[in-house]
Design a protein around this motif. Sequence first.
Motif, PDB file in Angstrom:
ATOM      1  N   SER A  94       0.910  -1.162   0.421  1.00  0.00           N
ATOM      2  CA  SER A  94       0.079   0.118  -0.123  1.00  0.00           C
ATOM      3  C   SER A  94       1.271   1.298  -0.028  1.00  0.00           C
ATOM      4  CB  SER A  94      -0.454  -0.250   1.345  1.00  0.00           C
ATOM      5  OG  SER A  94      -0.303   0.312   2.514  1.00  0.00           O
ATOM      6  N   ARG A 112      -5.333  -3.290  -2.783  1.00  0.00           N
ATOM      7  CA  ARG A 112      -6.137  -1.925  -2.072  1.00  0.00           C
ATOM      8  C   ARG A 112      -6.986  -1.501  -3.338  1.00  0.00           C
ATOM      9  NH1 ARG A 112      -4.801   1.272   3.262  1.00  0.00           N
ATOM     10  NH2 ARG A 112      -3.918  -1.076   3.275  1.00  0.00           N
ATOM     11  N   TRP A 113      -8.183  -1.557  -2.429  1.00  0.00           N
ATOM     12  CA  TRP A 113      -9.364  -0.485  -3.751  1.00  0.00           C
ATOM     13  C   TRP A 113      -9.102   1.055  -3.152  1.00  0.00           C
ATOM     14  CZ3 TRP A 113     -11.228  -2.703  -7.148  1.00  0.00           C
ATOM     15  CH2 TRP A 113     -11.782  -3.976  -7.061  1.00  0.00           C
ATOM     16  N   ALA A 114      -8.665   1.946  -4.281  1.00  0.00           N
ATOM     17  CA  ALA A 114      -8.726   3.477  -4.545  1.00  0.00           C
ATOM     18  C   ALA A 114      -9.585   4.057  -5.387  1.00  0.00           C
ATOM     19  CB  ALA A 114      -6.801   3.504  -4.245  1.00  0.00           C
ATOM     20  N   GLU A 123      -5.161   6.885  -2.792  1.00  0.00           N
ATOM     21  CA  GLU A 123      -4.815   5.621  -1.986  1.00  0.00           C
ATOM     22  C   GLU A 123      -6.388   6.205  -0.443  1.00  0.00           C
ATOM     23  OE1 GLU A 123      -2.358   3.390   0.855  1.00  0.00           O
ATOM     24  OE2 GLU A 123      -2.274   2.511  -0.782  1.00  0.00           O
ATOM     25  N   LEU A 167     -15.387   4.018  -0.438  1.00  0.00           N
ATOM     26  CA  LEU A 167     -15.051   4.692  -1.405  1.00  0.00           C
ATOM     27  C   LEU A 167     -16.123   4.696  -2.227  1.00  0.00           C
ATOM     28  CD1 LEU A 167     -11.737   2.599  -2.649  1.00  0.00           C
ATOM     29  CD2 LEU A 167     -11.704   5.006  -0.949  1.00  0.00           C
TER      30      LEU A 167
END
Length: 293
Positions: free
Chosen positions: A105, A247-249, A263, A176
């Motif tokens: 990350s 990871r989701w960003a 992020e 998000l």
Amino acid sequence: MEDHARTFEQFRTRLQGIAYRMLGSVAEAEDVVQDAWLRWHEAVRSDIVNIEAWLVSVTTRLSIDRLRAAKTQREHYQGMWLPEPVLSIPPATPEEALARADDVSLAYLTLLEKLGPEARAAFLLREVFDTDYAQISQILGKSQSACRQLVSRARSQLREEQPRFSVDPETHHRLLHKFVQTLSSGDLRAISALLAEEATLISDGGGLVASFPKPLLGAQRIAQLFYATHRRFGGDLHMEIAHLNGRWALLRFTHGQLESAMELESDGKRIAHLYVQRNPDKLRHIAQVYSHA
């Protein structure tokens, strides 16, 4: 010759992973791996007992040398330095997502910048790549006891500074999505409500585009920044959820061009830290992918 190349390719992903985590730069990691290939090409193979260990050792030492030079350059970097984000493949299961979410990350790689080159290498080899201390000792030219101390001190240092959030990927993805919807609405109060009161935003423009020279602090100030961006670009602003660095960003586009990769760290309800990469040079690999999508 083909067998020689094929053998190296078996370990390329691992070597690229070590170099990227050491340097936080795709281009520099690729250069290190290419240098490792040249060393492998020139090596007397009969002298190599364990090929993987030899390649890992060479790649790590090259990365340490490269990082020493990079740290000097980064001291004169314009604004704040953040790692280069990379697109990653979404994990197949929630368990896999949790296992892969941290070690690449942007937040984690930014924390690693606080470690010296050898401490960073020792920590990554042990904690991420599960290398035994005997091999780490050979790679760094230090005793196993000294290597254990390096890892222990690095672990303690990172534990003290690492954000204390443990949010499952689905919850993070929902937050998000809500954040994107809220930003699109242009509702200043709603944007601020999604941010922790003491939220921080760190941005990297590399002196090529506008960015803040130090962290932007506070929910209200950060919300005003996003609100101003919405007012400025309106319908020419588009945000997309993507999988970056495990990871989701968020990716943000203006006039159809990738403008930033972002992020977020949260407790699942409010966003506490935002890492915004705006340096066009560090967005180049992602921009190329989306230009052909």
